[in-house]
Design an enzyme around this catalytic site. Structure first.
Site, mmCIF file in Angstrom:
data_model
loop_
_atom_site.group_PDB
_atom_site.id
_atom_site.type_symbol
_atom_site.label_atom_id
_atom_site.label_comp_id
_atom_site.label_asym_id
_atom_site.label_seq_id
_atom_site.Cartn_x
_atom_site.Cartn_y
_atom_site.Cartn_z
ATOM 1 N N GLN A 104 -16.120 101.102 -21.458
ATOM 2 C CA GLN A 104 -15.280 102.288 -21.366
ATOM 3 C C GLN A 104 -15.582 103.315 -22.452
ATOM 4 O O GLN A 104 -14.914 104.341 -22.542
ATOM 5 C CB GLN A 104 -13.803 101.889 -21.432
ATOM 6 C CG GLN A 104 -13.346 101.082 -20.239
ATOM 7 C CD GLN A 104 -11.873 100.700 -20.313
ATOM 8 O OE1 GLN A 104 -11.183 100.968 -21.293
ATOM 9 N NE2 GLN A 104 -11.383 100.060 -19.257
ATOM 10 N N HIS A 168 -10.573 100.396 -23.985
ATOM 11 C CA HIS A 168 -9.319 101.003 -24.427
ATOM 12 C C HIS A 168 -9.486 101.811 -25.716
ATOM 13 O O HIS A 168 -8.903 101.495 -26.751
ATOM 14 C CB HIS A 168 -8.238 99.931 -24.602
ATOM 15 C CG HIS A 168 -7.729 99.381 -23.308
ATOM 16 N ND1 HIS A 168 -6.526 98.704 -23.211
ATOM 17 C CD2 HIS A 168 -8.252 99.390 -22.056
ATOM 18 C CE1 HIS A 168 -6.335 98.330 -21.946
ATOM 19 N NE2 HIS A 168 -7.385 98.723 -21.231
ATOM 20 N N GLU A 262 3.120 104.385 -18.597
ATOM 21 C CA GLU A 262 4.268 105.005 -19.240
ATOM 22 C C GLU A 262 4.032 106.470 -19.571
ATOM 23 O O GLU A 262 2.968 106.849 -20.069
ATOM 24 C CB GLU A 262 4.592 104.291 -20.563
ATOM 25 C CG GLU A 262 5.128 102.901 -20.415
ATOM 26 C CD GLU A 262 5.549 102.303 -21.748
ATOM 27 O OE1 GLU A 262 5.960 101.125 -21.745
ATOM 28 O OE2 GLU A 262 5.471 102.998 -22.783
ATOM 29 N N TYR A 272 6.925 102.087 -29.445
ATOM 30 C CA TYR A 272 7.044 102.138 -27.982
ATOM 31 C C TYR A 272 6.772 100.795 -27.303
ATOM 32 O O TYR A 272 6.653 100.738 -26.085
ATOM 33 C CB TYR A 272 6.193 103.293 -27.443
ATOM 34 C CG TYR A 272 6.831 104.601 -27.865
ATOM 35 C CD1 TYR A 272 7.744 105.243 -27.053
ATOM 36 C CD2 TYR A 272 6.625 105.110 -29.140
ATOM 37 C CE1 TYR A 272 8.415 106.382 -27.471
ATOM 38 C CE2 TYR A 272 7.288 106.249 -29.579
ATOM 39 C CZ TYR A 272 8.184 106.870 -28.739
ATOM 40 O OH TYR A 272 8.861 107.987 -29.174
ATOM 41 N N TYR A 283 -2.645 91.049 -15.688
ATOM 42 C CA TYR A 283 -3.396 91.100 -14.434
ATOM 43 C C TYR A 283 -3.386 89.765 -13.700
ATOM 44 O O TYR A 283 -3.516 89.729 -12.470
ATOM 45 C CB TYR A 283 -4.837 91.541 -14.700
ATOM 46 C CG TYR A 283 -4.937 92.946 -15.243
ATOM 47 C CD1 TYR A 283 -4.452 94.040 -14.528
ATOM 48 C CD2 TYR A 283 -5.508 93.188 -16.485
ATOM 49 C CE1 TYR A 283 -4.533 95.325 -15.022
ATOM 50 C CE2 TYR A 283 -5.593 94.476 -17.001
ATOM 51 C CZ TYR A 283 -5.103 95.531 -16.268
ATOM 52 O OH TYR A 283 -5.185 96.807 -16.772
#
Length: 390
Positions: A104, A168, A262, A272, A283
């Site tokens: 990613q 990520h 979110e 949070y 998953y």
């Protein structure tokens, strides 16, 4: 402002009491904490026209306007291109640092500095290979007059510590007067994600800097021993969308696991919840963290999705199409297209899914004429123009 801490379930209207966006069953069996925190009433469908502005881009990730009508577009393998007003693309701009384009990673967001017309400064985020692993980094440099190269490159933020997982990274850039917000991810693995709760790391955080990368004196953890002073908020998963709202407030949007995407209004020093609480599940179907959606001490999301929309870039609409005025428009990677949220008093009052057939929309940016430029994130990617009201 402590606006959404709700440690107990609040009675809400049954989810089937009004027409909702068609989206299938939820993964996790959680009830929202307040009305319209998820599956808000479906908005009337918008008529839009979509045209192709440019194609042939490889996994485009971020886009930003320049004052004369040109745009800068990133490609994840590490290229920065100028998208000219006539739809043509420049050769790659030289001078950018090498990126870690595994998985990613790669070249991510880009933003023209608020004073670009005078300074020619541009800012970007990218995955960087360092000793011990990989990190999210942010840098800035001066774009040449002919827009062929970037000079005076300086790194203004480096995530810590390095991770072995090329996943990520976040990340978006948002300017707020003299400040710059940088969003990060927590590198996905079960061990790395725990660091989203740790103040001595910048995993899963919103980071607040000045434009040159220094730390503002009023950041919430500046005086706390052992804490990273650049942290603004914590407990996030993978923030790939951020934008300034109509009143100047920062909004962010982050990927959940299976469910639990979110939308948040990050407040200084607030937590949070990830990975202790989540409105989704892992998953493999197992619970996340405590197995609860909420707990005392954690901020509630303004809105969440289950199943996910896989949110990416976003913008608040402030253009010529009155029906969208003030609405939040979000790029969706899965199922694709654009998600529109109507928001009143910081609460969602309606949702629409627009053109899910467009594919993976990685970024959304409003053009001066009130249309939207959309990035389609694929190997043969493109820039689309979506015009509402046609």
């Amino acid at each position: 402002m402590k606006h959404l801490i709700l440690p107990a379930v609040v009675a809400v209207a049954p989810l089937a009491a009004f027409a909702q966006v068609e989206q299938g069953p939820a993964n996790a069996d959680f009830q929202p904490a307040f009305e319209n925190q998820t599956r808000a009433p479906a908005l009337e469908s918008s008529a839009v026209t979509v045209t192709t502005v440019a194609d042939g881009l490889v996994h485009p990730w971020g886009i930003t306007p320049l004052p004369d009508g040109d745009w800068l577009v990133t490609e994840r393998p590490g290229r920065l291109r100028v998208l000219r007003a006539d739809g043509s693309l420049s050769d790659p701009v030289s001078g950018l640092p090498e990126v870690d384009a595994r998985d990613q990673g790669g070249l991510l967001d880009v933003a023209a500095g608020p004073d670009f017309a005078e300074s020619r400064l541009i800012y970007w985020t990218y995955a960087k290979r360092v000793s011990g692993g990989t990190v999210t980094a942010a840098a800035r440099g001066v774009l040449s007059e002919d827009r062929s190269e970037v000079t005076e490159v300086e790194e203004i933020f480096t995530q810590t510590p390095p991770s072995s997982n090329a996943m990520h990274y976040g990340s978006r850039l948002v300017f707020d007067g003299p400040y710059l917000y940088v969003t990060t991810g927590e590198h996905f693995s079960v061990s790395d994600r725990q660091l989203a709760q740790e103040l001595d790391t910048t995993y899963g955080k919103v980071v607040r800097l000045t434009h040159d990368g220094s730390v503002p004196a009023d950041n919430p953890f500046v005086e706390q021993e052992g804490a990273r002073p650049e942290i603004w908020s914590l407990g996030h998963r993978n923030i790939q969308g951020a934008a300034t709202g109509p009143s100047g407030e920062l909004w962010t949007i982050e990927h959940g696991p299976a469910g639990g995407d979110e939308l948040n209004l990050p407040e200084p020093g607030e937590n949070y919840g990830w990975p202790v609480v989540s409105y989704g599940q892992r998953y493999n179907g197992e619970p996340v963290g405590s197995g609860e959606a909420r707990a005392e001490g954690f901020e509630e999301p303004v809105y969440y999705w289950d199943p996910v929309i896989a949110p990416a870039g976003m913008t608040f609409y402030d253009g010529s199409f009155e029906e969208w005025q003030g609405d939040l428009l979000i790029g969706s990677l899965t199922p694709g297209g654009v998600v529109r949220l109507e928001i009143e008093d910081n609460r969602v009052t309606g949702e629409e899914r627009i053109r899910q057939d467009l594919g993976r929309i990685r970024d959304v940016h409003m053009a001066p004429d009130g249309s939207l430029l959309l990035l389609v994130d694929q190997e043969d990617g493109s820039v689309l123009r979506m015009t509402p009201g046609i």
